[in-house]
Design an enzyme around this catalytic site. Sequence first.
Site, PDB file in Angstrom:
ATOM      1  N   SER A 240      -4.054 -51.252 -53.746  1.00 13.54           N
ATOM      2  CA  SER A 240      -3.655 -50.188 -54.663  1.00 13.54           C
ATOM      3  C   SER A 240      -2.182 -49.864 -54.471  1.00 13.54           C
ATOM      4  O   SER A 240      -1.502 -50.464 -53.648  1.00 13.54           O
ATOM      5  CB  SER A 240      -4.491 -48.937 -54.426  1.00 13.54           C
ATOM      6  N   LYS A 241      -1.724 -48.928 -55.242  1.00 11.45           N
ATOM      7  CA  LYS A 241      -0.325 -48.554 -55.254  1.00 11.45           C
ATOM      8  C   LYS A 241       0.205 -48.186 -53.865  1.00 11.45           C
ATOM      9  O   LYS A 241       1.355 -48.463 -53.539  1.00 11.45           O
ATOM     10  CB  LYS A 241      -0.138 -47.354 -56.191  1.00 11.45           C
ATOM     11  N   ARG A 242      -0.640 -47.566 -53.068  1.00  4.86           N
ATOM     12  CA  ARG A 242      -0.128 -47.139 -51.766  1.00  4.86           C
ATOM     13  C   ARG A 242       0.165 -48.302 -50.825  1.00  4.86           C
ATOM     14  O   ARG A 242       0.737 -48.123 -49.754  1.00  4.86           O
ATOM     15  CB  ARG A 242      -1.075 -46.125 -51.113  1.00  4.86           C
ATOM     16  N   GLY A 244       2.157 -50.585 -51.736  1.00  3.43           N
ATOM     17  CA  GLY A 244       3.406 -51.129 -52.262  1.00  3.43           C
ATOM     18  C   GLY A 244       3.168 -51.620 -53.668  1.00  3.43           C
ATOM     19  O   GLY A 244       2.395 -51.024 -54.405  1.00  3.43           O
TER      20      GLY A 244
END
Length: 469
Positions: A240-242, A244
């Site tokens: 996911s986005k967290r 990167g």
Amino acid sequence: MPHSVRVRFAPSPTGYLHIGGVRTALYNWIFARQHGGKVILRIEDTDLERSTDEAVGWILDGLQWMHLDYDEGPFRQTERFDLYNESIDRLLAAGKAYRCYCTPEELEVRRKEALLKGRPTKYDGKCRNLREGEREGPFTIRFRAPQTGQVLVDDMIRGTVIFDETQMDDLIVRRSDGSPTYNLTVVVDDALMGISHVIRGEDHLSNTPRQIQLYEALGFQVPRFAHMALILGPDREKLSKRHGAASVSEFRDMGYLWEALVNYLIRLGWSHEDQEIFTMEEILEKWSLDDQRKSPSVFDHDKLEWLNGQWMKLLPAEEIAERLLPFLKERGVIEEEPDRNWLAEVVVSLRERSLTLVEMAEKAEFYFRDLEYDQEAAEKFLTADAEPLLERARGLLASQDDFSQEALHGALRAFLEDEGIKLKILAQPLRVALTYRKDSPGLFEVMEVLGKESTLERIEKALEWIRNR
RNA sequence: GUCCCCUUCGUCUAGUCAGGCCCAGGACACCAGCCUUUCACGUUGGCGACACGGGUUCAAAUCCCGUAGGGGACGCCA
């Protein structure tokens, strides 16, 4: 039964196009192309709160950039409510669905209680057998899920997966605001659109038995399913986005080539002998859903980067030059369109040492304009000791008519031999003079690309700098 | 907690269905050498794994049983 292959990509437009999403699209696309089938694009936007037109745009852009086209659509589920309502009404009429008056708050309380007591968190069936008028107020419609048998999911990747119907929940198929929910709309659309194969992420596996129950309740033919293992972050959780970069646009902006991304994605959970580089043609020829591994894989940026470096060398220089253009503009390196043939020469000189287009744009900067000398490089190589040598080299180059790298190499070599000097001694000062850095493409390449005029100018400038230091 | 899926080098994977060719092969990363005008590229070599425990068998990464670990799903999201 010669039914045709029809697959779909069905993203919900609630954000950027996730890398896992394009992989799903990629698999579907390849599968369809391999079987002479059709790809349908369907936008699942029934969540009115979170769906945006902007996100639809991102999805379309992302697919286009990845060169994944589609044959039908894009369809939007918000434009198909009549179809869903018709199916829901049919369920209602057949007694296969019922009104549920439980409020979200009530449900939440009971769910927590079940979780605490270690019971399955499914709906407790409170409104399942209500008499007419027994409860009042806003209501949802729930599917009356069969409770006594088993549902077999015949999955093309995972084999047969068995679910007990005692575990099956009475799903809400229509919200209290009248809108249909995901599990219903997928089934109705997939059936009505004649989808033959549903290829999607493993996170949908546990939805599949519920959907099969709905197919059967509605009298639809059940498609074939394939659930592909997920892509994980370094911590082994769903990417996911967290972690990167996780969206296609980010990879595009980081200077990756779509060919490399496709290549990387296809090698996740699949391989063919010891081959690492695959063109789309080879993928179409060699890839098969049957060879797909069941276990999830961790996204490895290093390997993607390496692959991208390979692709930078594989594609024609003119093609790379074309794609480099926006990155040069973005960096402010160029304002006007440079000569394409010349740009291609720049690319040839840099492709051995650039892993991404961003890196190439950075390294290309010295070709286009004067820069500050790298401080360390200047101090070390633009010295008083180097001045006479540089001066004589300048003289030699000034009398050189043929500025091809072969000719330059020959001339300079002969000159150095006469002088009894190793190339090494001249190379670094000259490199700094021409490129402002201590690392660069091969010297003779640089001189050829730069041309005689710029080459002499830059040496002149370096000599001046030495005298003024 | 319940259901489902998964488990070979740090990572991506070959081998597992048809046990011996595997004291486990390739790739990325890392380390060292070579090449060399720098940086790279390339090349050679090194490091490094069958989750664990029982069985079956002459023989198990491969078959069986159990355990452990990881993930996913459990929403009036999709």
